[in-house]
Design an enzyme around this catalytic site. Structure first.
Site, PDB file in Angstrom:
ATOM      1  N   SER A   1     100.185 -25.292  -0.355  1.00 61.87           N
ATOM      2  CA  SER A   1      99.696 -24.178  -1.179  1.00 61.87           C
ATOM      3  C   SER A   1     100.074 -24.385  -2.644  1.00 61.87           C
ATOM      4  O   SER A   1      99.248 -24.222  -3.552  1.00 61.87           O
ATOM      5  CB  SER A   1     100.322 -22.859  -0.703  1.00 61.87           C
ATOM      6  OG  SER A   1      99.839 -22.532   0.564  1.00 61.87           O
TER       7      SER A   1
ATOM      8  N   ARG B   1      97.728 -25.330  -6.201  1.00 63.81           N
ATOM      9  CA  ARG B   1      97.829 -24.453  -7.373  1.00 63.81           C
ATOM     10  C   ARG B   1      98.305 -25.217  -8.601  1.00 63.81           C
ATOM     11  O   ARG B   1      97.884 -24.950  -9.725  1.00 63.81           O
ATOM     12  CB  ARG B   1      98.755 -23.275  -7.055  1.00 63.81           C
ATOM     13  CG  ARG B   1      98.087 -22.255  -6.115  1.00 63.81           C
ATOM     14  CD  ARG B   1      99.126 -21.404  -5.412  1.00 63.81           C
ATOM     15  NE  ARG B   1      98.564 -20.307  -4.634  1.00 63.81           N
ATOM     16  CZ  ARG B   1      98.044 -20.411  -3.404  1.00 63.81           C
ATOM     17  NH1 ARG B   1      97.962 -21.603  -2.816  1.00 63.81           N
ATOM     18  NH2 ARG B   1      97.590 -19.357  -2.767  1.00 63.81           N
TER      19      ARG B   1
ATOM     20  N   ARG C   1      83.126 -22.542   7.414  1.00 62.64           N
ATOM     21  CA  ARG C   1      84.072 -21.451   7.116  1.00 62.64           C
ATOM     22  C   ARG C   1      83.493 -20.441   6.120  1.00 62.64           C
ATOM     23  O   ARG C   1      82.733 -20.804   5.227  1.00 62.64           O
ATOM     24  CB  ARG C   1      85.391 -22.052   6.605  1.00 62.64           C
ATOM     25  CG  ARG C   1      86.020 -22.920   7.686  1.00 62.64           C
ATOM     26  CD  ARG C   1      87.311 -23.533   7.254  1.00 62.64           C
ATOM     27  NE  ARG C   1      88.344 -22.532   7.024  1.00 62.64           N
ATOM     28  CZ  ARG C   1      89.534 -22.810   6.520  1.00 62.64           C
ATOM     29  NH1 ARG C   1      89.831 -24.059   6.193  1.00 62.64           N
ATOM     30  NH2 ARG C   1      90.417 -21.871   6.361  1.00 62.64           N
TER      31      ARG C   1
ATOM     32  N   SER D   1      94.945 -11.988   2.747  1.00 63.93           N
ATOM     33  CA  SER D   1      94.572 -13.372   2.478  1.00 63.93           C
ATOM     34  C   SER D   1      94.968 -13.775   1.064  1.00 63.93           C
ATOM     35  O   SER D   1      94.458 -13.235   0.082  1.00 63.93           O
ATOM     36  CB  SER D   1      93.064 -13.559   2.656  1.00 63.93           C
ATOM     37  OG  SER D   1      92.674 -14.793   2.081  1.00 63.93           O
TER      38      SER D   1
ATOM     39  N   GLN E   1      94.269 -16.581  -0.206  1.00 63.69           N
ATOM     40  CA  GLN E   1      93.161 -17.322  -0.817  1.00 63.69           C
ATOM     41  C   GLN E   1      92.227 -16.366  -1.551  1.00 63.69           C
ATOM     42  O   GLN E   1      91.792 -16.654  -2.672  1.00 63.69           O
ATOM     43  CB  GLN E   1      92.396 -18.112   0.250  1.00 63.69           C
ATOM     44  CG  GLN E   1      93.226 -19.236   0.853  1.00 63.69           C
ATOM     45  CD  GLN E   1      92.468 -20.045   1.875  1.00 63.69           C
ATOM     46  OE1 GLN E   1      91.290 -19.787   2.134  1.00 63.69           O
ATOM     47  NE2 GLN E   1      93.121 -21.020   2.460  1.00 63.69           N
TER      48      GLN E   1
ATOM     49  N   ASP F   1      99.583 -19.872   9.633  1.00 73.16           N
ATOM     50  CA  ASP F   1      99.291 -21.273   9.979  1.00 73.16           C
ATOM     51  C   ASP F   1     100.225 -21.808  11.062  1.00 73.16           C
ATOM     52  O   ASP F   1     100.045 -22.935  11.536  1.00 73.16           O
ATOM     53  CB  ASP F   1      99.420 -22.164   8.736  1.00 73.16           C
ATOM     54  CG  ASP F   1      98.328 -21.879   7.713  1.00 73.16           C
ATOM     55  OD1 ASP F   1      97.255 -21.371   8.106  1.00 73.16           O
ATOM     56  OD2 ASP F   1      98.547 -22.156   6.522  1.00 73.16           O
TER      57      ASP F   1
ATOM     58  N   LYS G   1      90.098 -20.442  10.558  1.00 68.97           N
ATOM     59  CA  LYS G   1      90.841 -21.500   9.860  1.00 68.97           C
ATOM     60  C   LYS G   1      90.077 -22.824  10.021  1.00 68.97           C
ATOM     61  O   LYS G   1      88.883 -22.810  10.263  1.00 68.97           O
ATOM     62  CB  LYS G   1      92.273 -21.583  10.404  1.00 68.97           C
ATOM     63  CG  LYS G   1      93.079 -20.313  10.162  1.00 68.97           C
ATOM     64  CD  LYS G   1      93.308 -20.082   8.688  1.00 68.97           C
ATOM     65  CE  LYS G   1      94.049 -18.792   8.422  1.00 68.97           C
ATOM     66  NZ  LYS G   1      94.161 -18.488   7.006  1.00 68.97           N
TER      67      LYS G   1
HETATM   68  C1  S3P Z   1      96.769 -20.352   1.914  1.00 67.01           C
HETATM   69  C2  S3P Z   1      96.538 -19.135   2.485  1.00 67.01           C
HETATM   70  C3  S3P Z   1      96.276 -18.943   3.919  1.00 67.01           C
HETATM   71  C4  S3P Z   1      96.633 -20.164   4.746  1.00 67.01           C
HETATM   72  C5  S3P Z   1      96.191 -21.443   4.082  1.00 67.01           C
HETATM   73  C6  S3P Z   1      96.829 -21.578   2.720  1.00 67.01           C
HETATM   74  C7  S3P Z   1      96.991 -20.433   0.463  1.00 67.01           C
HETATM   75  O1  S3P Z   1      94.909 -18.665   4.086  1.00 67.01           O
HETATM   76  O2  S3P Z   1      96.079 -20.082   6.037  1.00 67.01           O
HETATM   77  O3  S3P Z   1      96.537 -22.551   4.879  1.00 67.01           O
HETATM   78  O4  S3P Z   1      97.471 -21.486  -0.014  1.00 67.01           O
HETATM   79  O5  S3P Z   1      96.707 -19.452  -0.233  1.00 67.01           O
HETATM   80  P1  S3P Z   1      94.329 -17.153   3.918  1.00 67.01           P
HETATM   81  O6  S3P Z   1      94.677 -16.712   2.571  1.00 67.01           O
HETATM   82  O7  S3P Z   1      92.849 -17.243   4.067  1.00 67.01           O
HETATM   83  O8  S3P Z   1      94.981 -16.374   5.010  1.00 67.01           O
END
Ligand code: S3P
Length: 431
Positions: free
Chosen positions: A20, A24, A118, A163, A165, A315, A342
């Site tokens: 993650s 970023r 997805r 989420s 993301q 995860d 996922k």
């Molecule tokens: C992540 C957020 C999660 C996670 C992904 C990494 C991120 O997804 O499952 O592997 O880096 O923000 P979601 O935000 O869709 O739950």
């Protein structure tokens, strides 16, 4: 790839960089002005795709050495020449869409067969509300998609699923929008974007509210480059630690694991199950608390995992399910419908894989229940392009009665290059 029954895994290893934070670092480095030096970057396929995207959007990206990268940002993104191929990476594409939407550019995003299935609407619907436009080459909401960005207005968004993301895509777009973007999270999701935006000089306001929080970001804030030290990924550390817990006679230490409380739900759950996990050498690195975690073989008991913990270990349910197969009694995992969107439908894939290995599992629409009993193994498991499904079953195979074979082991490199070598170095039989 085959994992065979093993015993007495021993050793001290280092977790690969957090996925993650690595995505970023590349994206913020490209949006910022100046030179961002990154240490400990995860050199997995997902992040390498984001690094190529950062370059396509106008940044200069150089690899200086193992995990050491330099991103020179020009204070904004520009139209890329070709299609941005994000490979298998949901985080990569969703965050890049958000970032790109804030600039006066056009960009087409695509990905592999798994990423093309997805849902992108969960991000693009909100970016459209802010003023971005999306065109879909095929079905609406599925890649490939072309964004036309620029001249965005801030929105107030209340999260319906926890989420990170979705939150991050909106925040990255909000950075270049007119007005103050706010995101209300009734349940907190991982906060790496907020922390890193702050480190890059943006003013991010966070107000605690009940179990969640409200995040506010004023638009038109410039980012200034800053060094980023990426700590070890708890989601990857989970695999060697799981092997330590379920393979008889084992003691495995993983050093430098990020302990951000929004990422450590699995470790809490394993402890509740009776797992012998000790955390030592807690320190702060790269703005996050990190520590060394030791897992010793343990007699585990099944538990009901609190649904409120789902976001902090979303995860990790596949590897939790693999270890639950060795626990006494039932392990109940509910409120995890997000697992179905996922890299694969992870509830389905874990139910099928565990059943193929002789484990009793019940499937529910938004969860599953793993029961104790012998784990015969002796199966070939279908992993549907999903790295975590592959690694979870390989770890299971180290403690099962018979070997476990997974198809598509090459997908492991998306998040954990060096996984097989690490497991072998600990004494696991993986070929
Ligand atoms: C992540 C957020 C999660 C996670 C992904 C990494 C991120 O997804 O499952 O592997 O880096 O923000 P979601 O935000 O869709 O739950």
């Amino acid at each position: 790839m085959t994992a065979r029954p093993s015993s007495g895994l021993k050793g001290v290893v280092r977790a690969p960089g957090d996925k993650s934070m690595s995505h970023r670092a590349m994206i913020l480095g490209a949006m910022a002005t100046g030179v961002t030096e990154v240490e400990g970057l995860l050199e997995g396929d997902d992040v390498l795709a984001t690094a190529r995207a950062a370059e396509a959007f106008g940044a200069t990206v150089e690899r200086l050495g193992q995990g050491r990268w330099r991103v020179t940002g020009r204070g904004g993104l520009t139209s890329p020449a070709g299609v941005i191929d994000c490979g298998n990476a949901g985080t990569g594409v969703r965050l890049l869409m958000g970032a790109a939407a804030g600039y006066d550019l056009t960009a087409t995003f695509d990905g592999d067969a798994s990423l093309r299935k997805r849902p992108m609407g969960r991000v693009t619907d909100h970016l459209e509300r802010m003023g971005a436009r999306f065109q879909w080459s095929g079905a609406k909401g599925l890649l490939p998609a072309t964004v036309t960005g620029g001249r965005l207005s801030a929105i107030d968004h209340v999260q319906t699923v926890a989420s990170a993301q979705v939150k991050s895509a909106i925040l990255l777009a909000g950075l270049n929008a007119e007005g103050v973007t706010s995101i209300t999270e009734p349940e907190k999701s991982r906060d790496h974007t907020e922390r890193m935006l702050t480190a890059f000089g943006a003013d991010v306001d966070v107000e605690e509210r009940g179990e969640g929080w409200v995040i506010r970001l004023k638009g038109r804030q410039p980012l200034t480059s800053t060094p980023v030290a990426v700590p070890g990924d708890p989601s990857s550390a989970a695999f060697p630690l799981a092997a330590g817990l379920i393979v008889p006679g084992s003691e495995v230490t993983v050093e430098g694991v990020m302990l951000n409380p929004l990422r450590t739900g699995l470790f809490d759950t394993w402890r509740e199950m009776g797992g012998d996990l000790t955390i030592s050498n807690r320190r702060v690195s790269g703005g996050e608390v990190v520590g060394d975690i030791t897992a010793r073989h343990s007699a585990l008991n099944g538990v009901v995992v609190p649904e409120s913990r789902a976001a902090s270990m979303i995860d990790e349910y596949p590897i939790l399910a693999a270890t639950a197969a060795f626990a006494q009694g039932q392990t109940v995992m509910r409120g995890v419908g997000e697992m179905r969107v996922k890299e694969s439908d992870r509830i389905r894939l874990m139910v099928d894989g565990l059943r193929a290995c002789g484990v009793v599992v019940e499937e529910e629409p938004e969860g599953f229940i793993v029961s104790s009993g012998p784990v015969p193994g002796g199966a070939t498991v279908h992993t549907a392009h999903d790295h975590r499904i592959a690694m979870s079953h390989l770890v299971l195979g180290l403690a099962a009665q018979g070997e476990v074979i997974v198809d598509e082991p090459e997908m492991i490199a998306t998040s954990f290059p060096g996984f097989v070598e690490m497991m072998r170095g600990l004494g696991g039989s993986v070929e």
